[in-house]
Design an enzyme around this catalytic site. Structure first.
Site, PDB file in Angstrom:
ATOM      1  N   ARG A  21      -6.249   7.631  -0.262  1.00 33.73           N
ATOM      2  CA  ARG A  21      -5.725   7.198  -1.560  1.00 33.73           C
ATOM      3  C   ARG A  21      -6.788   7.219  -2.665  1.00 33.73           C
ATOM      4  O   ARG A  21      -6.467   7.099  -3.839  1.00 33.73           O
ATOM      5  CB  ARG A  21      -5.105   5.792  -1.436  1.00 33.73           C
ATOM      6  CG  ARG A  21      -3.754   5.821  -0.736  1.00 33.73           C
ATOM      7  CD  ARG A  21      -3.299   4.431  -0.320  1.00 33.73           C
ATOM      8  NE  ARG A  21      -4.015   3.970   0.864  1.00 33.73           N
ATOM      9  CZ  ARG A  21      -3.824   2.770   1.430  1.00 33.73           C
ATOM     10  NH1 ARG A  21      -2.948   1.927   0.899  1.00 33.73           N
ATOM     11  NH2 ARG A  21      -4.505   2.418   2.499  1.00 33.73           N
ATOM     12  N   GLN A  81     -15.504   7.229  16.538  1.00 36.24           N
ATOM     13  CA  GLN A  81     -14.132   7.020  17.028  1.00 36.24           C
ATOM     14  C   GLN A  81     -13.562   8.369  17.459  1.00 36.24           C
ATOM     15  O   GLN A  81     -13.819   9.399  16.836  1.00 36.24           O
ATOM     16  CB  GLN A  81     -13.268   6.413  15.912  1.00 36.24           C
ATOM     17  CG  GLN A  81     -11.891   5.983  16.410  1.00 36.24           C
ATOM     18  CD  GLN A  81     -11.098   5.252  15.342  1.00 36.24           C
ATOM     19  OE1 GLN A  81     -11.644   4.844  14.316  1.00 36.24           O
ATOM     20  NE2 GLN A  81      -9.810   5.077  15.594  1.00 36.24           N
ATOM     21  N   GLY A  86      -6.318   4.272  14.625  1.00 38.43           N
ATOM     22  CA  GLY A  86      -5.972   2.866  14.482  1.00 38.43           C
ATOM     23  C   GLY A  86      -7.177   1.944  14.589  1.00 38.43           C
ATOM     24  O   GLY A  86      -8.186   2.261  15.220  1.00 38.43           O
ATOM     25  N   LYS A 360     -41.696  11.663 -20.847  1.00 37.77           N
ATOM     26  CA  LYS A 360     -41.551  11.909 -19.411  1.00 37.77           C
ATOM     27  C   LYS A 360     -42.912  11.934 -18.740  1.00 37.77           C
ATOM     28  O   LYS A 360     -43.826  12.590 -19.238  1.00 37.77           O
ATOM     29  CB  LYS A 360     -40.847  13.253 -19.178  1.00 37.77           C
ATOM     30  CG  LYS A 360     -40.639  13.576 -17.718  1.00 37.77           C
ATOM     31  CD  LYS A 360     -40.766  15.044 -17.383  1.00 37.77           C
ATOM     32  CE  LYS A 360     -42.198  15.501 -17.332  1.00 37.77           C
ATOM     33  NZ  LYS A 360     -42.395  16.839 -16.758  1.00 37.77           N
TER      34      LYS A 360
HETATM   35  C1  UD1 Z   1      -5.263  -3.373   8.069  1.00 38.24           C
HETATM   36  C2  UD1 Z   1      -4.515  -4.325   8.975  1.00 38.24           C
HETATM   37  C3  UD1 Z   1      -3.554  -5.164   8.135  1.00 38.24           C
HETATM   38  C4  UD1 Z   1      -4.328  -5.907   7.072  1.00 38.24           C
HETATM   39  C5  UD1 Z   1      -5.160  -4.939   6.240  1.00 38.24           C
HETATM   40  C6  UD1 Z   1      -6.086  -5.722   5.346  1.00 38.24           C
HETATM   41  C7  UD1 Z   1      -4.281  -3.141  11.100  1.00 38.24           C
HETATM   42  C8  UD1 Z   1      -3.369  -2.412  11.983  1.00 38.24           C
HETATM   43  N1  UD1 Z   1      -3.772  -3.570   9.957  1.00 38.24           N
HETATM   44  O1  UD1 Z   1      -4.307  -2.497   7.468  1.00 38.24           O
HETATM   45  O2  UD1 Z   1      -2.880  -6.114   8.972  1.00 38.24           O
HETATM   46  O3  UD1 Z   1      -3.422  -6.628   6.235  1.00 38.24           O
HETATM   47  O4  UD1 Z   1      -5.980  -4.117   7.086  1.00 38.24           O
HETATM   48  O5  UD1 Z   1      -6.746  -4.861   4.459  1.00 38.24           O
HETATM   49  O6  UD1 Z   1      -5.442  -3.342  11.432  1.00 38.24           O
HETATM   50  N2  UD1 Z   1     -10.261   2.249  10.317  1.00 38.24           N
HETATM   51  C9  UD1 Z   1     -10.990   2.827  11.335  1.00 38.24           C
HETATM   52  N3  UD1 Z   1     -10.348   3.617  12.230  1.00 38.24           N
HETATM   53  C10 UD1 Z   1      -9.017   3.869  12.160  1.00 38.24           C
HETATM   54  C11 UD1 Z   1      -8.270   3.266  11.127  1.00 38.24           C
HETATM   55  C12 UD1 Z   1      -8.923   2.459  10.217  1.00 38.24           C
HETATM   56  O7  UD1 Z   1     -12.216   2.636  11.422  1.00 38.24           O
HETATM   57  O8  UD1 Z   1      -8.512   4.595  12.998  1.00 38.24           O
HETATM   58  C13 UD1 Z   1     -10.967   1.413   9.349  1.00 38.24           C
HETATM   59  C14 UD1 Z   1     -10.789   1.900   7.923  1.00 38.24           C
HETATM   60  O9  UD1 Z   1     -11.821   2.816   7.588  1.00 38.24           O
HETATM   61  C15 UD1 Z   1     -10.896   0.615   7.127  1.00 38.24           C
HETATM   62  C16 UD1 Z   1     -10.345  -0.447   8.090  1.00 38.24           C
HETATM   63  O10 UD1 Z   1     -10.415   0.134   9.380  1.00 38.24           O
HETATM   64  O11 UD1 Z   1     -12.232   0.297   6.818  1.00 38.24           O
HETATM   65  C17 UD1 Z   1      -8.909  -0.837   7.755  1.00 38.24           C
HETATM   66  O12 UD1 Z   1      -8.115   0.321   7.837  1.00 38.24           O
HETATM   67  P1  UD1 Z   1      -6.889   0.548   6.864  1.00 38.24           P
HETATM   68  O13 UD1 Z   1      -6.224   1.820   7.204  1.00 38.24           O
HETATM   69  O14 UD1 Z   1      -7.329   0.350   5.448  1.00 38.24           O
HETATM   70  O15 UD1 Z   1      -5.975  -0.682   7.310  1.00 38.24           O
HETATM   71  P2  UD1 Z   1      -4.659  -1.137   6.662  1.00 38.24           P
HETATM   72  O16 UD1 Z   1      -3.581  -0.174   6.949  1.00 38.24           O
HETATM   73  O17 UD1 Z   1      -4.929  -1.458   5.245  1.00 38.24           O
END
Ligand code: UD1
Ligand code: CA
Length: 482
Positions: A21, A81, A86, A360
Site C-alpha cells: 500500500r 521467512q 502470515g 565547500k
Molecule cells: C496484523 C494483525 C491484526 C492487527 C494488526 C495491527 C495478524 C494476522 N493480524 O494485521 O490483528 O490488528 O496487525 O497492525 O497478525 N509480516 C511478516 N510476514 C508475513 C506477514 C506480515 O513479517 O508473512 C509483518 C509485516 O511486515 C508487518 C507485520 O508483520 O511488519 C504486520 O503485518 P501486516 O500485514 O501489516 O498485518 P495486518 O494485516 O495489518
C-alpha cells in the site's frame, strides 16, 4: 519485573511484509519519519530493553532491509521467512532461529509501528511477568477500526480470541477494541501453540493471532492491555499514515525541546529529527528544518527559512535563510541570508558568510569574512581575512581538485579568481578583477588586469545620434562652458 532476577527476553521484529500500500520501490520499513527509517525507530526501542536476542524476520527486499537492520542493531539475528505467508509463520521461523536453550519471554513487535516506546513495552512485560499469563497483548480503540483484528474478551475480561477483519462476522466487526500487533509470550507455550495454527482463513495466511484461541483451549490465560494513546500503536500502511505519524512525532519532539529551554516561534513550520541536539536558549524562527545529527549551541538563532543537516552550530551563532549540510559553524559566526554550506565547510569563531555565497570543504579561521556573491571550495582562509565580493576559487582543473591557501588579514579585491593550487601570504592584497595564478608574497598587492585606457570621443564618433552620444555631447558642452 519479579524480584531482582532478570528474566531472559527475546524481541522478534516482523518486517517480511511487502508493504504494497506504500506503492514504492523502497521497502515500507525503510521509509523515514523524523530522520530514521521506521525499522530504525523500532530497533532503537527494542535495544533500549536490553534483550538477550533481537530477531528480525525478513523476506521482501531482504538485503536492503538487512543492511539497515545491521546499522541499528548489529547483533540482531536476521531470519528469512519462507513461502508460507502470515505473521504466525514469521514468528515461527524467528523462534526456530533462537538458541534452543533460550527459555524466556518473547516480545513480538512490528517493523512498521515507529512510535511505540520502551516504557509501554516495559509495562506489557511487567504485566506479563507479574500476572503469570501465557500471552499479553496491546490493544487500542482507534477512531476507525477498519482492517484491524478485533479483540474478543470473555466475561472476566480475559482474551478469548482475535478475529481478523476479513474473517469477522457483522457482530464482530462492530467491536471497537483492536489488536495492536504487539505481544509477549512464553517461548515454550508459543512454539507449541503455533504448531497447531493452520492457514484456513480469508487470506490463506498463518495468523499469529490464532495462537490466542489455541492457548485458551489449553487453559492458558491471555490478557490484553488497552493503551489510551493510540498514536503509540499506529502502524504505517500508506503515505497518508506516514505523514500523519511524522507530524505527530515532530510535534512531540518540538514540545520536548520547548520544555528544555528552546524557543520555537512556529512549531507548525519547524521540523526536527530525533537525532538533533539543542542547547538552552536556542531560538528557532519559522520555516526551519533541523535534520540528521545537527547540533545547535546555547543562544544561537536559526532561521527563518533554513535547512541544516548534520551541521554543528556553536553558541550565539546566527544562521539566516541558509542551506547547510555537513558544515561546522563556530560560536558567534554569522551565516546568510541565502548562503549554501556544503560538507566540510568550517566557519571559525566570529566568521561571516553572507549573501549568495557557497562554501565547500574549506576553513574560515577566526573572524574571516566572505560577505558577498562568492564560491569558496577547497580553501583555507586565515584569521581576520576579508574576501571581496564576487570571489571564486577555481579549485577544479577538470581533473583534480586543488587547494587555495590564503593567509591572515588578507584583503582581496572584488571579483578575484584564485586559480588553485595557489597561496596568498599573510597581509597580502589583490586588486579588483585579479586572476591570481601564482603565489602572492606576504604584504604584496597582486594585479593581473592590464591598466585602463580611455579612448576620448569614441562614442560620439562611433555611435552618432544615439542617446549615449547625445548625453556625452551634453556633458562635454556643459564642461566647456565652465
Ligand atoms: C496484523 C494483525 C491484526 C492487527 C494488526 C495491527 C495478524 C494476522 N493480524 O494485521 O490483528 O490488528 O496487525 O497492525 O497478525 N509480516 C511478516 N510476514 C508475513 C506477514 C506480515 O513479517 O508473512 C509483518 C509485516 O511486515 C508487518 C507485520 O508483520 O511488519 C504486520 O503485518 P501486516 O500485514 O501489516 O498485518 P495486518 O494485516 O495489518
Ligand atoms: Ca496483512
Amino acid at each position: 519485573m519479579v524480584g531482582m532476577t532478570k528474566q531472559a527476553l527475546a524481541v522478534v521484529v516482523l518486517a517480511a511484509g511487502a508493504g504494497t500500500r506504500m506503492k514504492s520501490a523502497t521497502p515500507k520499513v525503510l521509509h523515514e519519519v523524523a530522520g530514521l527509517p521506521l525499522i530504525g525507530h523500532v530497533l532503537s526501542t527494542a535495544s533500549a530493553l536490553e534483550p538477550d536476542h533481537i530477531a528480525v524476520v525478513l523476506r521482501h527486499e531482504r538485503d536492503a532491509v538487512a543492511a539497515v537492520v545491521d546499522q541499528f542493531a548489529p547483533d540482531a539475528l536476521l531470519v528469512d521467512q519462507d513461502d508460507v505467508p502470515g505473521t504466525g509463520r514469521a514468528v515461527e521461523v524467528a523462534l526456530a532461529a533462537l538458541p534452543s536453550s533460550f527459555a524466556g519471554d518473547v516480545l513480538v513487535v512490528s517493523g512498521d509501528v515507529p512510535l511505540l516506546d520502551s516504557d509501554t513495552l516495559r509495562a506489557v512485560l511487567d504485566h506479563h511477568r507479574t500476572q503469570g499469563v501465557g500471552a499479553t497483548l496491546l490493544s487500542t480503540v482507534p477512531d476507525d477500526p477498519t482492517g484491524y483484528g478485533r479483540v474478543i474478551r470473555d466475561d472476566h475480561g480475559d482474551v478469548l480470541r482475535i478475529v481478523e477483519h476479513s474473517d469477522a462476522t457483522e457482530a464482530e466487526i462492530a467491536l471497537t477494541e483492536v489488536n495492536a500487533g504487539t505481544y509477549v509470550f512464553d517461548r515454550g507455550a508459543l512454539t507449541t501453540a503455533l504448531a497447531a495454527v493452520g492457514t484456513k482463513n480469508a487470506q490463506g495466511e498463518k495468523y499469529l493471532t490464532d495462537v490466542m484461541e489455541t492457548l485458551r483451549s489449553q487453559d492458558v490465560k491471555v490478557h490484553a492491555i488497552r493503551v489510551e494513546d493510540d498514536w503509540l500503536l499506529q502502524g504505517i500502511n500508506n503515505r497518508v499514515q506516514l505523514a500523519e505519524v511524522h507530524a505527530h512525532l515532530n510535534a512531540m519532539i518540538i514540545r520536548g525541546w520547548q520544555l528544555a529551554g528552546v524557543s520555537i516561534v512556529d512549531p507548525s513550520s519547524t521540523w526536527i529529527d530525533v537525532g538533533v541536539e539543542l542547547a538552552e536558549d536556542v531560538e528557532i524562527l519559522p520555516g526551519v528544518q533541523l535534520l540528521g545529527a545537527t547540533q545547535v549551541g546555547a543562544g544561537a538563532t536559526i532561521g527563518p527559512d533554513s535547512t541544516l543537516r548534520d551541521t554543528v552550530v556553536g553558541p550565539r551563532a546566527r544562521v539566516v535563510r541558509t542551506h547547510a549540510e555537513g558544515a561546522h559553524i563556530d560560536q558567534d559566526a554569522t551565516v546568510g541570508p541565502f548562503s549554501f554550506l556544503r560538507p566540510g565547510a568550517h566557519l571559525g569563531p566570529e566568521a561571516k558568510v553572507g549573501a549568495f555565497v557557497e562554501i565547500k570543504n574549506s576553513t574560515l579561521h577566526r573572524g574571516a569574512k566572505v560577505p558577498h556573491l562568492s564560491y569558496i571550495g577547497d580553501a583555507d582562509i586565515g584569521e581576520g581575512t576579508n574576501i571581496g565580493a564576487g570571489a571564486i576559487t577555481a579549485n577544479y582543473d577538470g581533473v583534480n581538485k586543488n587547494r587555495t591557501t590564503i593567509g591572515a588579514h588578507v584583503r582581496t579585491g572584488s571579483h578575484t579568481v584564485f586559480v588553485a593550487p595557489v597561496e596568498l601570504g599573510d597581509g597580502s592584497y589583490s586588486a579588483a578583477g585579479a586572476v591570481v595564478r601564482r603565489a602572492v608574497p606576504p604584504g604584496a598587492l597582486a594585479m593581473s588586469v592590464s591598466s585602463q585606457r580611455n579612448l576620448e570621443g569614441w562614442v560620439e564618433a562611433n555611435r552618432e545620434g544615439s542617446p549615449s552620444a547625445t548625453a556625452a555631447s551634453k556633458a562635454q558642452s556643459g564642461k566647456n562652458k565652465q
